[in-house]
Write an enzyme that holds these catalytic residues in place. Structure first.
Site, short mmCIF file in Angstrom:
data_model
loop_
_atom_site.label_atom_id
_atom_site.label_comp_id
_atom_site.label_asym_id
_atom_site.label_seq_id
_atom_site.Cartn_x
_atom_site.Cartn_y
_atom_site.Cartn_z
N ASP A 135 -5.57 14.09 -18.70
CA ASP A 135 -5.84 12.66 -18.88
C ASP A 135 -5.30 12.31 -20.26
OD1 ASP A 135 -6.95 10.16 -19.41
OD2 ASP A 135 -8.72 10.56 -18.19
N ARG A 165 0.82 -1.23 0.00
CA ARG A 165 0.00 0.00 0.00
C ARG A 165 0.85 1.27 0.00
NH1 ARG A 165 -1.94 2.46 4.20
NH2 ARG A 165 -1.86 0.63 5.55
N LYS A 191 -6.19 0.83 -20.51
CA LYS A 191 -6.34 1.02 -21.95
C LYS A 191 -5.03 0.64 -22.66
CE LYS A 191 -10.27 2.24 -20.42
NZ LYS A 191 -10.61 3.60 -20.04
N TYR A 204 -14.10 11.99 -19.51
CA TYR A 204 -14.46 10.59 -19.24
C TYR A 204 -15.58 10.55 -18.19
CZ TYR A 204 -14.12 5.81 -17.64
OH TYR A 204 -14.43 4.53 -17.29
C1 LIG Z 1 -11.15 4.24 -18.89
C2 LIG Z 1 -10.79 5.66 -18.69
C3 LIG Z 1 -10.62 6.19 -17.39
C4 LIG Z 1 -10.89 5.39 -16.14
O1 LIG Z 1 -10.01 4.34 -16.01
P1 LIG Z 1 -10.35 2.97 -15.22
O2 LIG Z 1 -9.09 2.21 -15.41
O3 LIG Z 1 -11.55 2.37 -15.86
O4 LIG Z 1 -10.60 3.33 -13.80
C5 LIG Z 1 -10.23 7.52 -17.29
N1 LIG Z 1 -10.04 8.28 -18.38
C6 LIG Z 1 -10.21 7.81 -19.63
C7 LIG Z 1 -9.98 8.71 -20.80
C8 LIG Z 1 -10.59 6.48 -19.83
O5 LIG Z 1 -10.76 6.03 -21.08
#
Ligand SMILES: *Cc1c(COP(=O)(O)O)cnc(C)c1O
Length: 384
Positions: A175, A49, A200, A103
């Site tokens: 992001d 953690r 992703k 998102y």
């Molecule tokens: C999927 C996604 C997230 C969230 O990620 P998780 O791994 O599902 O928690 C945040 N921003 C974007 C652009 C995403 O495609």
């Protein structure tokens, strides 16, 4: 700047952050699953953690090298990364300026959780720098952007946002999930913090849930301090899998990006496609801006079917391309934003942001392009 900046992309993907197998000299990182470590006479008190088991600590170096930052942290999900980053820099009475197209999970986090902590926020009216500037208040502490955005692939000027933040004494974060560090390095353009849903492109095989934040040592230290309290670390078994996946990040994303560019051009000429959204097309309103801040245009695109075709039936007819909620795997997937990410909006709200029911978001994979074209054509033919 990381000393690894000079290594090439695929070398970083393959080698930076390997845990050396001193005992058996194996070719890959050993997996350290201990949740308990020696505490006497050690430099680092390790605990999962605390984000500092050997696998976590070393994989973070790969992510930092890819994003040209001093440091990074890996989390249990993209949402764990973004929520920890926000809570590290925002407290009661502070204000966040955030892009309106964002998102969905991030939107929910802000709307559902911020009021409980007394953190204020403004969603912009658009994705241009003027929209962000207009939303800044005296108590604004952070500006958060997403570019390219989901699902219409709008492009926000990263350099201009970084400059705006610096001129107002406000931190900036992005992001960077859609572009991935293969196609975009926002730290080089002046942004303070970069986060990813590692679920992703980093994972890339639709079998890992993970997140990451990359930034300066100072900012990462602050995020770490909150992260150890929130407890959003990734399990070491998954950290190990993520390291393995990331060895091919450069190869995968470049192949996917190349496919996407070719498909965008092909779809734009297609008689049954009325519109294509892809920053690498000259018809995209921010094509030149995208070209100035991205190394490649990414592997996400959206398109609208002509009105005589039913978008749900179209997806049901696809044989190779899966209809799927997530994105960025080596396999191509499609979805209807009006039934998924934007299902909670009213028809009027969707119309206001230009999100048609004919719109399909396409996460382009590594398949042979002729097979992808063939699949799209046969699905269209089946509807006529
Ligand atoms: C999927 C996604 C997230 C969230 O990620 P998780 O791994 O599902 O928690 C945040 N921003 C974007 C652009 C995403 O495609």
């Amino acid at each position: 700047m990381s000393k690894n900046k000079k290594l090439g992309l695929n070398t970083i993907c393959t080698h930076v952050g390997e845990v050396k197998d001193e005992q058996f000299k194996g070719a890959v990182s050993p997996m350290y699953l201990s949740s308990s470590y020696e505490f006497l006479d050690v430099d680092v008190k390790r605990y999962p953690r605390y984000f500092n088991t050997p696998n976590q600590e070393f994989l973070a170096k790969k992510i930092a090298a890819l994003e040209h930052t001093e440091s990074a942290l890996i989390f249990g999900s993209g949402m764990a990364a973004i929520s920890t980053m926000f809570l590290a820099f925002l407290k009661q009475g502070d204000h966040l300026v955030v892009q309106n197209t964002l998102y969905g999970g991030t939107v929910n986090f802000i709307k559902e959780e911020f009021p409980k902590y007394g953190i204020e926020f403004t969603f912009t009216n658009g994705y241009k720098v003027e929209d962000f500037e207009a939303a800044i208040q005296k108590n604004t502490k952070l500006i958060h952007i997403e570019t390219p955005s989901n699902p219409l692939l709008t492009i926000t000027d990263i350099r201009a946002i970084a400059k705006l933040g610096k001129s107002k004494g406000v931190l900036t974060s992005i992001d960077n999930t859609f572009a991935s560090p293969v196609n975009q390095n926002p730290m080089d353009l002046g942004i303070d913090m970069v986060m990813h849903s590692a679920t992703k492109y980093f994972g890339g095989h639709s079998d890992i849930l993970a997140g990451a934040v990359a930034s300066s040592e100072e900012h990462i230290e602050r995020i770490w301090n909150v992260g150890k309290n929130l407890g959003g670390n990734l399990s070491d078994m998954t950290v190990w899998m993520l390291e393995r996946s990331m060895k091919t990040l450069g190869l995968r994303v470049k192949a996917q990006t190349k496919n996407a560019k070719k498909l965008a051009k092909w779809l734009e000429q297609h008689p049954k496609i009325s519109k294509v959204y892809y920053p690498g097309l000259k018809s995209h309103p921010e094509y030149h801006l995208a070209k100035s801040q991205m190394k490649g245009f990414g592997a996400m695109l959206s398109f609208e079917l002509t009105n005589d075709l039913d978008s749900q039936q179209f997806q049901k007819q696809l044989k190779l391309i899966k209809s799927s909620m997530s994105l960025a795997g080596v396999e191509s997937t499609m979805l209807s934003p009006y039934l998924t990410s934007h299902a909670l909006l009213t028809q009027q709200e969707r119309d206001a942001i230009g999100l048609s029911n004919q719109l399909i978001r396409f996460s382009v994979g590594i398949e042979n392009i002729k097979d992808l074209k063939c699949d799209i054509n046969q699905a269209i033919a089946a509807l006529q």
